[in-house]
Scaffold this active site. Structure first.
Site, PDB file in Angstrom:
ATOM      1  N   VAL A   9       0.869  -1.181   0.000  1.00 41.36           N
ATOM      2  CA  VAL A   9       0.000   0.000   0.000  1.00 41.36           C
ATOM      3  C   VAL A   9       0.907   1.232   0.000  1.00 41.36           C
ATOM      4  O   VAL A   9       2.125   1.134   0.174  1.00 41.36           O
ATOM      5  CB  VAL A   9      -0.960   0.030   1.212  1.00 41.36           C
ATOM      6  CG1 VAL A   9      -1.976  -1.096   1.112  1.00 41.36           C
ATOM      7  CG2 VAL A   9      -0.192  -0.047   2.514  1.00 41.36           C
ATOM      8  N   ASP A  10       0.296   2.360  -0.186  1.00 40.91           N
ATOM      9  CA  ASP A  10       0.976   3.648  -0.374  1.00 40.91           C
ATOM     10  C   ASP A  10       2.151   3.879   0.576  1.00 40.91           C
ATOM     11  O   ASP A  10       2.008   3.815   1.796  1.00 40.91           O
ATOM     12  CB  ASP A  10      -0.060   4.752  -0.180  1.00 40.91           C
ATOM     13  CG  ASP A  10       0.435   6.124  -0.610  1.00 40.91           C
ATOM     14  OD1 ASP A  10       1.626   6.254  -0.940  1.00 40.91           O
ATOM     15  OD2 ASP A  10      -0.387   7.046  -0.618  1.00 40.91           O
TER      16      ASP A  10
END
Length: 384
Positions: free
Chosen positions: A219-220
């Site tokens: 994820v980011d």
């Protein structure tokens, strides 16, 4: 006797000049680009101006940013820009100029960040189309001969963070690791996709190393390293193989590019309550600001060696419609070592100009381009 004095004086001045040059030349130069948002307009403006000034001051119309930096790091859209200006075209030169990279991000914005209308309707919130972004990134990081670029295929060491849900820990994609083992080498488009997988906009992005032995559910990277400068500095300080002359921050020259404050901060103002999305925006800003404060303290008296370029008071929703030149005309802001900030007399553009003077004085980097041979280190066992 007089001749001896003159000779001694001449050699003394030459020695001082050489030592002065040596002290400057030995500094390792780091470029770091923040994540945040989808436009990257602040970093984009800074990158174009940076490369333009390098070309002007070197009288070399073909000079590139990667020629004058030893390490390049980026998160989110900053990672896409960092990867584009450092990806090797097969001849040891960057695949894109800074201006080309920024223009492509602008032109492909609707493809990279395409809204998935059906998902948004079903979930009652905006979701982005992952397939559209995947396709756009694959096209960016492929050479004309069809070669798909990997993390090893960069002109200079590249660092890109994400957060791995499988290990519940930050994961930093690094060319240094990729050159040591194929178990840490990933396709470059997947690296950019992983650091851009913002929760709520994209699903977690699964990726596997080129040898299939290391996997990650990403994820980011902005959730943990929206400002990757500290990660880049730490990497250089502890990587004695590639940077044996570095003993501390006094041996570093750092340019950190922000991407403007998130919209949440400007919308919240002095309200007692704020939305969940605003809290996320404030958190991302807080991470970037905390890193800036830490580095300001770490560099202490050597503040000229650490330059942070950030939009000053611009609202993100207004930045998209403004010319990039406006970012460069704003007065710079500097974090104080013990807290707080001060408004500088120099503009962001002038601060970049001063930084370029030092880059050019040092000259082009001497680090090799893409790793020239396969590592003799045995592949690591996948523990994920």
């Amino acid at each position: 006797m007089e001749l001896s004095k003159v000779t001694l004086e001449i050699f003394t001045k030459l020695e001082q000049k050489w030592l002065s040059h040596y002290e400057t030349a030995r500094k390792i130069r780091i470029l770091s680009i923040d994540g945040g948002g989808t436009t990257g307009i602040v970093a984009g403006a800074a990158l174009i101006h940076l490369e333009d000034q390098i070309r002007i001051k070197t009288s070399d119309a073909h000079a590139r940013i990667a020629d004058f930096f030893d390490v390049i790091a980026g998160t989110g859209v900053g990672a896409v820009l960092a990867s584009m200006i450092s990806a090797d075209d097969g001849t040891g030169h960057p695949l894109f100029t800074a201006r080309e990279a920024v223009n492509i991000i602008t032109q492909k914005h609707s493809e990279l960040f395409k809204v998935n209308k059906l998902a948004g309707f079903l979930r009652r919130r905006k979701m982005l189309n992952s397939k559209s972004m995947d396709k756009a990134l694959k096209e960016l990081f492929k050479r004309e001969d069809g070669t798909v670029l990997t993390l090893k295929d960069t002109c200079k060491p590249l660092l890109v963070p994400c957060f791995d849900l499988k290990s519940s820990a930050p994961f930093v994609f690094s060319r240094a690791d990729a050159s040591e083992s194929p178990s840490f080498n990933f396709e470059l488009w997947e690296v950019c996709r992983a650091t851009s997988a913002t929760p709520g906009l994209f699903k977690p992005f699964p990726l596997t190393s080129v040898d299939g032995k290391t996997s990650c559910s990403a994820v980011d990277g902005g959730l943990v390293m929206n400002n990757p400068t500290a990660s880049a500095v730490t990497h250089v300080l502890h990587n004695k193989r590639d940077f044996p002359s570095v003993n501390g921050v006094e041996d570093l020259l750092v340019l950190s590019l922000g991407n403007g404050p998130s919209c949440g901060r400007t919308k919240v103002g002095n309200k007692i309550e704020c939305s969940t999305s605003s809290v996320v925006d404030i958190t991302l800003d807080g991470i970037s600001e905390t890193v800036d404060q830490m580095l300001a303290s770490a560099f202490g008296l050597n503040r000229a060696d650490y330059v942070r370029i950030q939009a000053n008071g611009l609202w993100r929703e207004k930045m998209v419609g403004r010319k990039m030149e406006e970012v460069l005309k704003e007065r710079g802001v500097e974090s104080l070592p013990f807290g707080g900030k001060r408004l500088l007399t120099e503009t962001n553009g002038q601060r970049i100009d001063g930084f370029v003077q030092r880059l050019v004085a040092i000259g082009k980097t001497s680090l090799p381009s893409s790793p020239f041979k396969e590592s003799t280190v045995s592949p690591l066992v996948n523990r994920r």
